[in-house]
Scaffold this motif. Structure first.
Motif, mmCIF file in Angstrom:
data_model
loop_
_atom_site.group_PDB
_atom_site.id
_atom_site.type_symbol
_atom_site.label_atom_id
_atom_site.label_comp_id
_atom_site.label_asym_id
_atom_site.label_seq_id
_atom_site.Cartn_x
_atom_site.Cartn_y
_atom_site.Cartn_z
ATOM 1 N N SER A 1 12.634 47.567 9.248
ATOM 2 C CA SER A 1 12.351 47.380 7.825
ATOM 3 C C SER A 1 11.675 46.051 7.528
ATOM 4 C CB SER A 1 13.629 47.517 6.999
ATOM 5 O OG SER A 1 14.561 46.519 7.348
ATOM 6 N N GLU A 2 11.833 45.048 8.420
ATOM 7 C CA GLU A 2 11.225 43.753 8.114
ATOM 8 C C GLU A 2 9.708 43.817 8.145
ATOM 9 O OE1 GLU A 2 12.582 42.031 12.317
ATOM 10 O OE2 GLU A 2 11.440 40.585 11.146
ATOM 11 N N THR B 1 7.243 41.521 3.158
ATOM 12 C CA THR B 1 7.553 41.262 4.558
ATOM 13 C C THR B 1 7.855 39.780 4.793
ATOM 14 O OG1 THR B 1 5.183 41.078 4.990
ATOM 15 C CG2 THR B 1 6.215 43.212 5.416
ATOM 16 N N ARG B 2 7.353 38.930 3.919
ATOM 17 C CA ARG B 2 7.634 37.492 4.055
ATOM 18 C C ARG B 2 8.938 37.091 3.358
ATOM 19 N NH1 ARG B 2 2.647 33.702 2.495
ATOM 20 N NH2 ARG B 2 3.483 34.188 0.430
ATOM 21 N N GLY B 3 9.523 38.040 2.628
ATOM 22 C CA GLY B 3 10.736 37.704 1.885
ATOM 23 C C GLY B 3 10.481 37.277 0.465
ATOM 24 N N ASP B 4 9.208 37.333 0.019
ATOM 25 C CA ASP B 4 8.909 37.028 -1.378
ATOM 26 C C ASP B 4 9.524 38.115 -2.256
ATOM 27 O OD1 ASP B 4 5.603 36.113 -0.328
ATOM 28 O OD2 ASP B 4 7.371 34.840 -0.557
ATOM 29 N N ARG B 5 10.076 37.699 -3.385
ATOM 30 C CA ARG B 5 10.816 38.615 -4.233
ATOM 31 C C ARG B 5 10.173 38.714 -5.610
ATOM 32 N NH1 ARG B 5 16.766 35.943 -3.196
ATOM 33 N NH2 ARG B 5 16.614 35.840 -0.929
ATOM 34 N N TYR B 6 10.170 39.923 -6.144
ATOM 35 C CA TYR B 6 9.619 40.143 -7.466
ATOM 36 C C TYR B 6 10.547 41.074 -8.227
ATOM 37 C CZ TYR B 6 5.632 37.988 -5.304
ATOM 38 O OH TYR B 6 4.821 37.105 -4.645
ATOM 39 N N ALA B 7 10.614 40.886 -9.531
ATOM 40 C CA ALA B 7 11.477 41.720 -10.360
ATOM 41 C C ALA B 7 10.771 42.043 -11.660
ATOM 42 C CB ALA B 7 12.795 40.997 -10.635
ATOM 43 N N ALA B 8 11.065 43.233 -12.184
ATOM 44 C CA ALA B 8 10.513 43.631 -13.478
ATOM 45 C C ALA B 8 11.103 42.746 -14.577
ATOM 46 C CB ALA B 8 10.839 45.092 -13.743
ATOM 47 N N ASP B 9 10.370 42.613 -15.658
ATOM 48 C CA ASP B 9 10.822 41.782 -16.764
ATOM 49 C C ASP B 9 12.207 42.207 -17.280
ATOM 50 O OD1 ASP B 9 7.520 41.424 -18.305
ATOM 51 O OD2 ASP B 9 8.468 40.375 -16.633
ATOM 52 N N PHE C 1 18.963 40.819 -11.686
ATOM 53 C CA PHE C 1 18.901 41.550 -10.417
ATOM 54 C C PHE C 1 18.225 40.677 -9.361
ATOM 55 C CE2 PHE C 1 18.792 46.228 -12.119
ATOM 56 C CZ PHE C 1 19.900 45.958 -12.914
ATOM 57 N N THR C 2 18.752 40.714 -8.153
ATOM 58 C CA THR C 2 18.170 39.955 -7.046
ATOM 59 C C THR C 2 18.088 40.836 -5.811
ATOM 60 O OG1 THR C 2 19.124 37.894 -7.874
ATOM 61 C CG2 THR C 2 18.356 37.915 -5.593
ATOM 62 N N VAL C 3 16.899 40.925 -5.236
ATOM 63 C CA VAL C 3 16.705 41.691 -4.015
ATOM 64 C C VAL C 3 16.765 40.745 -2.818
ATOM 65 C CG1 VAL C 3 14.176 41.489 -4.151
ATOM 66 C CG2 VAL C 3 15.211 43.377 -2.858
ATOM 67 N N SER C 4 17.321 41.239 -1.712
ATOM 68 C CA SER C 4 17.389 40.440 -0.490
ATOM 69 C C SER C 4 17.350 41.394 0.697
ATOM 70 C CB SER C 4 18.660 39.585 -0.459
ATOM 71 O OG SER C 4 19.813 40.411 -0.465
ATOM 72 N N ARG C 5 17.118 40.808 1.871
ATOM 73 C CA ARG C 5 17.105 41.669 3.052
ATOM 74 C C ARG C 5 17.833 40.994 4.199
ATOM 75 N NH1 ARG C 5 11.022 42.888 3.454
ATOM 76 N NH2 ARG C 5 11.793 44.498 4.849
ATOM 77 N N ASP C 6 18.483 41.798 5.006
ATOM 78 C CA ASP C 6 19.150 41.346 6.223
ATOM 79 C C ASP C 6 18.463 42.063 7.368
ATOM 80 O OD1 ASP C 6 20.802 40.990 8.440
ATOM 81 O OD2 ASP C 6 22.615 40.909 7.224
ATOM 82 N N ASN C 7 17.535 41.367 8.020
ATOM 83 C CA ASN C 7 16.748 42.017 9.072
ATOM 84 C C ASN C 7 17.608 42.412 10.260
ATOM 85 O OD1 ASN C 7 14.378 41.810 7.567
ATOM 86 N ND2 ASN C 7 13.896 39.783 8.396
#
Length: 130
Positions: A29-30, A53-61, A67-73
């Motif tokens: 998934s990474e 893929t770099r871990g940059d995060r974006y969220a709708a207004d 809300f916070t998105v994160s990943r555990d590779n």
């Protein structure tokens, strides 16, 4: 076989929190951008958040700051931490994977288009109600 499985949904009171998980199998998934979408009854599927893929995060207004998105590779899993939930957050939440994306994929409008993604999970229900 590429597979995404969401979990963590449920019933929560307004102001409460949930953490959704998106477990990936059959691919790493990474190397993919992962988007979170939601769909309420009678409404179109809406892009909620995205992690590149770099871990940059974006969220709708509508969810930014809550809300916070994160990943555990290591776990091949992406999470969506949802705080201060509101009744209007009630929906089925889906995660989706975009293979081979440019590093800036999540920052663009196209990241909110369901048709841009290659694979989808089946969704998990989130209900916010007192």
């Amino acid at each position: 076989q590429v597979q995404l499985v969401e979990s963590g949904g449920g019933l929560v009171q307004p102001g409460g929190s949930l953490r959704l998980s998106c477990a990936a199998s059959g691919f790493t998934s990474e190397h993919y951008a992962i988007g979170w979408f939601r769909q309420a009854p009678g409404k179109e599927r809406e892009g909620v958040s995205c992690i590149s893929t770099r871990g940059d995060r974006y969220a709708a207004d509508s969810v930014r700051g809550r809300f916070t998105v994160s990943r555990d590779n290591a776990e091949n899993t992406v999470y969506l931490q949802m705080n201060d939930l509101k009744p209007e957050d009630t929906a089925v939440y889906y995660c989706a994977a975009k293979g081979g994306p440019p590093y800036y994929f999540c920052s663009g409008f196209i990241a909110r288009l369901p048709g841009e993604y290659d694979s989808w999970g089946r969704g998990t229900q989130v209900t916010v109600s007192s």
